[in-house]
Design a protein around this motif. Structure first.
Motif, PDB file in Angstrom:
ATOM      1  N   VAL A 257      51.656  60.732  32.570  1.00 10.22           N
ATOM      2  CA  VAL A 257      50.725  59.907  32.940  1.00 10.22           C
ATOM      3  C   VAL A 257      50.274  59.981  34.151  1.00 10.22           C
ATOM      4  O   VAL A 257      51.139  59.962  35.184  1.00 10.22           O
ATOM      5  CB  VAL A 257      51.477  58.376  32.726  1.00 10.22           C
ATOM      6  N   PHE A 258      49.182  60.208  34.475  1.00 11.06           N
ATOM      7  CA  PHE A 258      48.327  60.434  35.522  1.00 11.06           C
ATOM      8  C   PHE A 258      48.515  59.170  36.716  1.00 11.06           C
ATOM      9  O   PHE A 258      48.428  58.027  36.294  1.00 11.06           O
ATOM     10  CB  PHE A 258      46.829  60.804  35.694  1.00 11.06           C
ATOM     11  N   THR A 259      48.804  59.324  37.759  1.00 14.26           N
ATOM     12  CA  THR A 259      49.231  58.358  38.670  1.00 14.26           C
ATOM     13  C   THR A 259      48.401  57.002  38.577  1.00 14.26           C
ATOM     14  O   THR A 259      49.062  56.007  38.593  1.00 14.26           O
ATOM     15  CB  THR A 259      49.236  58.806  40.109  1.00 14.26           C
ATOM     16  N   ALA A 260      46.961  56.874  38.799  1.00 11.20           N
ATOM     17  CA  ALA A 260      46.299  55.986  38.617  1.00 11.20           C
ATOM     18  C   ALA A 260      46.447  54.981  37.368  1.00 11.20           C
ATOM     19  O   ALA A 260      46.087  53.924  37.351  1.00 11.20           O
ATOM     20  CB  ALA A 260      44.922  56.163  38.935  1.00 11.20           C
ATOM     21  N   HIS A 261      46.913  55.757  36.290  1.00  5.71           N
ATOM     22  CA  HIS A 261      47.211  54.973  35.107  1.00  5.71           C
ATOM     23  C   HIS A 261      48.624  54.665  34.539  1.00  5.71           C
ATOM     24  O   HIS A 261      48.631  54.183  33.552  1.00  5.71           O
ATOM     25  CB  HIS A 261      46.220  55.800  33.888  1.00  5.71           C
ATOM     26  N   ARG A 262      49.440  54.698  35.354  1.00  2.00           N
ATOM     27  CA  ARG A 262      50.910  54.552  35.135  1.00  2.00           C
ATOM     28  C   ARG A 262      51.122  52.872  35.057  1.00  2.00           C
ATOM     29  O   ARG A 262      50.396  52.103  35.861  1.00  2.00           O
ATOM     30  CB  ARG A 262      51.616  55.142  36.344  1.00  2.00           C
ATOM     31  N   GLY A 263      51.818  52.451  34.177  1.00  2.00           N
ATOM     32  CA  GLY A 263      52.030  51.223  34.226  1.00  2.00           C
ATOM     33  C   GLY A 263      51.121  50.420  33.258  1.00  2.00           C
ATOM     34  O   GLY A 263      51.076  49.103  33.313  1.00  2.00           O
ATOM     35  N   LYS A 264      50.282  50.997  32.557  1.00  2.00           N
ATOM     36  CA  LYS A 264      49.327  50.508  31.939  1.00  2.00           C
ATOM     37  C   LYS A 264      49.210  50.579  30.382  1.00  2.00           C
ATOM     38  O   LYS A 264      48.416  50.422  29.517  1.00  2.00           O
ATOM     39  CB  LYS A 264      47.928  51.084  32.331  1.00  2.00           C
ATOM     40  N   GLY A 265      50.497  51.057  29.931  1.00  2.00           N
ATOM     41  CA  GLY A 265      50.569  51.422  28.259  1.00  2.00           C
ATOM     42  C   GLY A 265      50.349  52.657  27.894  1.00  2.00           C
ATOM     43  O   GLY A 265      50.296  53.113  26.642  1.00  2.00           O
ATOM     44  N   VAL A 266      49.715  53.693  28.867  1.00  2.00           N
ATOM     45  CA  VAL A 266      49.450  55.232  28.424  1.00  2.00           C
ATOM     46  C   VAL A 266      50.788  55.696  27.619  1.00  2.00           C
ATOM     47  O   VAL A 266      50.427  56.313  26.624  1.00  2.00           O
ATOM     48  CB  VAL A 266      48.886  55.770  29.641  1.00  2.00           C
ATOM     49  N   GLY A 267      51.864  55.763  28.395  1.00  2.00           N
ATOM     50  CA  GLY A 267      52.847  56.424  28.121  1.00  2.00           C
ATOM     51  C   GLY A 267      53.614  55.837  26.464  1.00  2.00           C
ATOM     52  O   GLY A 267      53.539  56.603  25.731  1.00  2.00           O
ATOM     53  N   THR A 268      53.199  54.477  26.394  1.00  2.00           N
ATOM     54  CA  THR A 268      53.587  53.804  25.204  1.00  2.00           C
ATOM     55  C   THR A 268      52.698  54.465  24.237  1.00  2.00           C
ATOM     56  O   THR A 268      53.338  54.485  23.125  1.00  2.00           O
ATOM     57  CB  THR A 268      53.818  52.652  25.473  1.00  2.00           C
ATOM     58  N   ALA A 269      51.430  54.270  24.421  1.00  2.00           N
ATOM     59  CA  ALA A 269      50.591  54.952  23.443  1.00  2.00           C
ATOM     60  C   ALA A 269      50.911  56.142  22.874  1.00  2.00           C
ATOM     61  O   ALA A 269      50.685  56.663  21.865  1.00  2.00           O
ATOM     62  CB  ALA A 269      49.035  54.597  23.784  1.00  2.00           C
ATOM     63  N   LEU A 270      51.029  57.184  24.018  1.00  2.00           N
ATOM     64  CA  LEU A 270      51.348  58.403  23.837  1.00  2.00           C
ATOM     65  C   LEU A 270      52.591  58.735  22.724  1.00  2.00           C
ATOM     66  O   LEU A 270      52.634  59.542  21.720  1.00  2.00           O
ATOM     67  CB  LEU A 270      51.421  59.470  24.939  1.00  2.00           C
ATOM     68  N   MET A 271      53.678  57.945  23.229  1.00  2.00           N
ATOM     69  CA  MET A 271      54.988  58.217  22.579  1.00  2.00           C
ATOM     70  C   MET A 271      54.879  57.551  21.140  1.00  2.00           C
ATOM     71  O   MET A 271      55.348  57.900  20.045  1.00  2.00           O
ATOM     72  CB  MET A 271      56.063  57.316  23.154  1.00  2.00           C
ATOM     73  N   GLY A 272      54.049  56.491  21.027  1.00  2.00           N
ATOM     74  CA  GLY A 272      53.767  55.957  19.517  1.00  2.00           C
ATOM     75  C   GLY A 272      53.063  57.054  18.542  1.00  2.00           C
ATOM     76  O   GLY A 272      53.556  57.214  17.431  1.00  2.00           O
ATOM     77  N   GLN A 273      52.125  57.797  19.295  1.00  2.00           N
ATOM     78  CA  GLN A 273      51.456  58.898  18.498  1.00  2.00           C
ATOM     79  C   GLN A 273      52.616  59.658  17.940  1.00  2.00           C
ATOM     80  O   GLN A 273      52.470  60.426  17.258  1.00  2.00           O
ATOM     81  CB  GLN A 273      50.420  59.568  19.264  1.00  2.00           C
ATOM     82  N   ALA A 274      53.359  60.153  18.944  1.00  2.00           N
ATOM     83  CA  ALA A 274      54.410  61.414  19.003  1.00  2.00           C
ATOM     84  C   ALA A 274      55.283  60.826  17.718  1.00  2.00           C
ATOM     85  O   ALA A 274      55.789  61.727  16.811  1.00  2.00           O
ATOM     86  CB  ALA A 274      55.193  61.552  20.024  1.00  2.00           C
ATOM     87  N   VAL A 275      55.675  59.692  17.457  1.00  2.00           N
ATOM     88  CA  VAL A 275      56.565  59.025  16.791  1.00  2.00           C
ATOM     89  C   VAL A 275      55.776  58.989  15.196  1.00  2.00           C
ATOM     90  O   VAL A 275      56.313  59.738  14.215  1.00  2.00           O
ATOM     91  CB  VAL A 275      57.019  57.534  16.948  1.00  2.00           C
ATOM     92  N   ARG A 276      54.648  58.886  15.131  1.00  2.00           N
ATOM     93  CA  ARG A 276      53.770  58.939  13.745  1.00  2.00           C
ATOM     94  C   ARG A 276      53.678  60.430  13.455  1.00  2.00           C
ATOM     95  O   ARG A 276      53.927  60.609  12.275  1.00  2.00           O
ATOM     96  CB  ARG A 276      52.215  58.335  14.207  1.00  2.00           C
ATOM     97  N   TRP A 277      53.412  61.243  14.403  1.00  2.00           N
ATOM     98  CA  TRP A 277      53.207  62.907  13.967  1.00  2.00           C
ATOM     99  C   TRP A 277      54.696  63.016  13.509  1.00  2.00           C
ATOM    100  O   TRP A 277      54.701  63.869  12.573  1.00  2.00           O
ATOM    101  CB  TRP A 277      53.138  63.173  15.436  1.00  2.00           C
TER     102      TRP A 277
END
Length: 180
Positions: A101-121
């Motif tokens: 997650v790029f520095t300016a976007h950390r702590g904004k749910g980006v990692g959670t959204a990506l991990m959610g997509q990984a789980v669905r996949w």
């Protein structure tokens, strides 16, 4: 924010260079009677910064071609906020090879959204779960994975020395698993 799958078209001009993260403490695993727990060693100030290894252009092109592996991109207003590289392993789980997650976007749910997509996949492919490796010095990542429902499944105190990382003699590889 939307999650996109990396394609050859998206690859052109895309910058997925690793971003630095501060080392704020250490994740200290404890095994007792076959059950993992952990303690945290917090530093009074960040010890240093680190970056994750970059994916090579060839690796990115292979992910973009599809097949059994994929990169998901978090995308908003024409910009990539971060990505997750995922591989289908021979043991029937999805391996999270990179999460950035790029520095300016950390702590904004980006990692959670990506991990959610990984789980669905992984569930769409009827896999048993997700697995990944991180290091004991990356306390923020360890906390994130635990928050996502992962559990510590093992450690390796010699892995990085065997890979030729002689300057990190005390570094421990941590293996986390999210079982479905």
């Amino acid at each position: 924010m939307e999650i996109r799958t990396l394609t050859p078209q998206l690859l052109e001009g895309l910058d997925l260079a690793p971003q630095p993260f501060p080392i704020v403490g250490k994740f200290c695993p404890v095994l007792s009677r076959g059950v993992w727990s952990y303690e945290e060693e917090l530093y009074s100030q960040p010890a240093r910064t680190e970056t994750n290894p970059a994916l090579s252009r060839k690796e990115l092109e292979e992910y973009a071609q599809g097949g059994g592996n994929v990169i998901f991109l978090a995308w908003e207003e024409g910009a990539c906020l971060g990505y997750l590289a995922l591989e289908h392993t021979h043991i029937g789980c999805g391996y999270v090879d990179h999460l950035e997650v790029f520095t300016a976007h950390r702590g904004k749910g980006v990692g959670t959204a990506l991990m959610g997509q990984a789980v669905r996949w992984a569930k769409e492919r009827d896999l048993t779960g997700l697995c990944l490796e991180t290091q004991d010095y990356n306390l923020a990542a360890c906390r994130f994975y635990l928050k996502q429902g992962f559990q510590l499944g093992g450690v390796n105190t010699l892995r990085y020395r065997m890979l030729g990382h002689r300057h990190v003699k005390a570094e421990t590889a941590l293996f986390f698993y999210l079982l479905f």
